[in-house]
Design a protein around this motif. Structure first.
Motif, PDB file in Angstrom:
ATOM      1  N   ILE A 118       0.837  -1.202   0.000  1.00 30.01           N
ATOM      2  CA  ILE A 118       0.000   0.000   0.000  1.00 30.01           C
ATOM      3  C   ILE A 118       0.871   1.251   0.000  1.00 30.01           C
ATOM      4  N   ASN A 119       1.933   1.249   0.803  1.00 25.62           N
ATOM      5  CA  ASN A 119       2.855   2.387   0.827  1.00 25.62           C
ATOM      6  C   ASN A 119       3.511   2.591  -0.543  1.00 25.62           C
ATOM      7  N   PHE A 120       3.871   1.488  -1.182  1.00 28.92           N
ATOM      8  CA  PHE A 120       4.469   1.561  -2.515  1.00 28.92           C
ATOM      9  C   PHE A 120       3.490   2.195  -3.505  1.00 28.92           C
ATOM     10  N   TYR A 121       2.237   1.708  -3.497  1.00 26.45           N
ATOM     11  CA  TYR A 121       1.241   2.232  -4.422  1.00 26.45           C
ATOM     12  C   TYR A 121       0.946   3.715  -4.155  1.00 26.45           C
ATOM     13  N   ILE A 147      -5.383  17.632  -2.161  1.00 29.96           N
ATOM     14  CA  ILE A 147      -5.295  16.373  -2.902  1.00 29.96           C
ATOM     15  C   ILE A 147      -4.689  15.318  -1.986  1.00 29.96           C
ATOM     16  N   LYS A 148      -5.405  14.193  -1.809  1.00 27.45           N
ATOM     17  CA  LYS A 148      -4.943  13.127  -0.924  1.00 27.45           C
ATOM     18  C   LYS A 148      -5.078  11.765  -1.591  1.00 27.45           C
ATOM     19  N   ILE A 149      -4.170  10.863  -1.224  1.00 30.36           N
ATOM     20  CA  ILE A 149      -4.255   9.464  -1.643  1.00 30.36           C
ATOM     21  C   ILE A 149      -4.563   8.652  -0.390  1.00 30.36           C
ATOM     22  N   MET A 150      -5.621   7.872  -0.428  1.00 35.45           N
ATOM     23  CA  MET A 150      -6.098   7.222   0.787  1.00 35.45           C
ATOM     24  C   MET A 150      -6.951   5.993   0.457  1.00 35.45           C
ATOM     25  N   GLU A 151      -7.504   5.383   1.483  1.00 31.25           N
ATOM     26  CA  GLU A 151      -8.462   4.281   1.334  1.00 31.25           C
ATOM     27  C   GLU A 151      -9.836   4.887   1.126  1.00 31.25           C
ATOM     28  N   TYR A 166      -9.786  13.247  -3.599  1.00 33.73           N
ATOM     29  CA  TYR A 166      -9.254  12.080  -2.916  1.00 33.73           C
ATOM     30  C   TYR A 166      -9.157  10.928  -3.913  1.00 33.73           C
ATOM     31  N   PHE A 167      -8.006  10.257  -3.924  1.00 30.40           N
ATOM     32  CA  PHE A 167      -7.773   9.145  -4.837  1.00 30.40           C
ATOM     33  C   PHE A 167      -7.441   7.884  -4.050  1.00 30.40           C
ATOM     34  N   HIS A 168      -8.063   6.779  -4.453  1.00 29.00           N
ATOM     35  CA  HIS A 168      -7.770   5.491  -3.816  1.00 29.00           C
ATOM     36  C   HIS A 168      -6.371   5.048  -4.239  1.00 29.00           C
ATOM     37  N   TRP A 169      -5.590   4.529  -3.299  1.00 28.74           N
ATOM     38  CA  TRP A 169      -4.235   4.066  -3.627  1.00 28.74           C
ATOM     39  C   TRP A 169      -4.248   2.962  -4.687  1.00 28.74           C
ATOM     40  N   LYS A 170      -5.379   2.261  -4.814  1.00 34.94           N
ATOM     41  CA  LYS A 170      -5.480   1.198  -5.812  1.00 34.94           C
ATOM     42  C   LYS A 170      -5.418   1.730  -7.242  1.00 34.94           C
ATOM     43  N   CYS A 171      -5.615   3.043  -7.413  1.00 36.61           N
ATOM     44  CA  CYS A 171      -5.537   3.626  -8.755  1.00 36.61           C
ATOM     45  C   CYS A 171      -4.161   3.409  -9.367  1.00 36.61           C
TER      46      CYS A 171
END
Length: 226
Positions: A118-121, A147-151, A166-171
Motif C-alpha cells: 500500500i505504501n508503494f502504491y 489532494i490526498k491518496i487514501m483508502e 481524494y484518490f484510492h491508492w489502488k488507482c
C-alpha cells in the motif's frame, strides 16, 4: 432499507431524482432527494428492480476477475495496468522494491507485506498524478484545493464540495490512460457536481474515449486489490 430481497443503502443529498448504484463490493446504494417520502422511494425502487437485478448479475460476472493474492514467490501484482511477479529475498529492504519487472520483498517483512505494498502504491501514485492533474486543471480552468491518496472503500476517487480531491491508492494499479480518465473525471466535478449530460459532455471534450477507460475499470476493477 429492505426492498423485497434487496438491501439498499439510502443516501439523501441535494438532487431531484433517484440514482441507484451497484458498488464495487456488490452492495446497492441509492442517492435520493432530501425530501422524498418512503412510499415514493419504494415506488421508484420497484420500477427499477429488474434493472438492479440485471446489474447485480453483471457485477457477479465481472468479479470473476478477482484474484486472491498471496505474498509468495511468483505471485503477480498489478502496477500501471500490468502484472509483475513477486520475489521473496533474504536481503533486508524494509519496503517493496520494484526493479527490472519484478517486485522484491524481504522474507522478514512478509507479515507487513500488505502495508508495504500500500505504501508503494501511494508513493508511486503521488508521482504519477502530479503531471496529470496539472494537465487537466489547466485544460478545464479549475484549481483543486487539497489532494490526498487514501483508502476510499468502494470508489476510485471523489471530489468534495470544498474542492478536495481524494484518490484510492489502488488507482496505481490502473494503466496511465485510465489514470487520466479518473483525474479528468474528478476535476470536471469542480465545474459540474452531478453526473448530468452536461458533465459527461464536458468530460468528453478532454477525454474523447472516456467510455473505453470506464469499461476497463468495470472489467478489471475486481482484480485491482491485494
Amino acid at each position: 432499507m429492505k426492498f423485497s430481497e434487496l438491501e439498499i443503502e439510502l443516501i439523501r443529498c441535494k438532487r431531484k431524482t433517484v440514482s441507484i448504484h451497484i458498488e464495487r463490493d456488490g452492495t446497492v446504494s441509492a442517492r435520493i432527494p432530501e425530501n422524498i417520502t418512503e412510499e415514493e422511494i419504494r415506488k421508484v425502487i420497484q420500477s427499477k428492480e429488474y434493472q438492479i437485478h440485471k446489474n447485480l448479475a453483471q457485477w457477479v460476472l465481472l468479479n470473476q476477475s478477482k484474484v486472491d493474492r498471496e505474498y509468495v514467490n511468483g505471485q503477480s501484482f498489478l502496477y500501471l495496468g500490468r502484472n509483475y511477479r513477486l520475489q521473496i529475498i533474504e536481503d533486508q529492504l524494509d519496503s517493496i522494491i520494484f526493479k527490472k519487472g519484478y517486485f522484491y520483498l524481504s522474507i522478514s517483512d512478509k507479515m507487513n507485506a500488505r502495508e508495504l505494498f500500500i505504501n508503494f502504491y501511494k508513493e508511486k501514485l503521488a508521482e504519477k498524478l502530479k503531471p496529470i492533474i496539472q494537465k487537466y486543471k489547466y485544460e478545464l480552468g479549475v484549481e483543486p484545493n487539497e489532494i490526498k491518496i487514501m483508502e476510499l472503500q468502494n470508489r476510485w476517487a471523489s471530489c468534495t464540495t470544498k474542492g478536495n480531491l481524494y484518490f484510492h491508492w489502488k488507482c496505481a494499479m490502473a494503466p496511465i490512460d485510465v489514470l487520466h480518465y479518473i483525474v479528468a473525471h474528478e476535476l470536471t466535478h469542480l465545474i459540474h457536481s452531478n453526473h448530468t449530460s452536461v458533465f459527461w459532455n464536458e468530460l468528453d471534450k478532454i477525454i474523447p474515449n472516456y467510455q473505453k477507460q470506464l469499461q476497463w475499470l468495470k472489467i478489471n476493477g475486481a482484480s485491482m486489490d491485494l
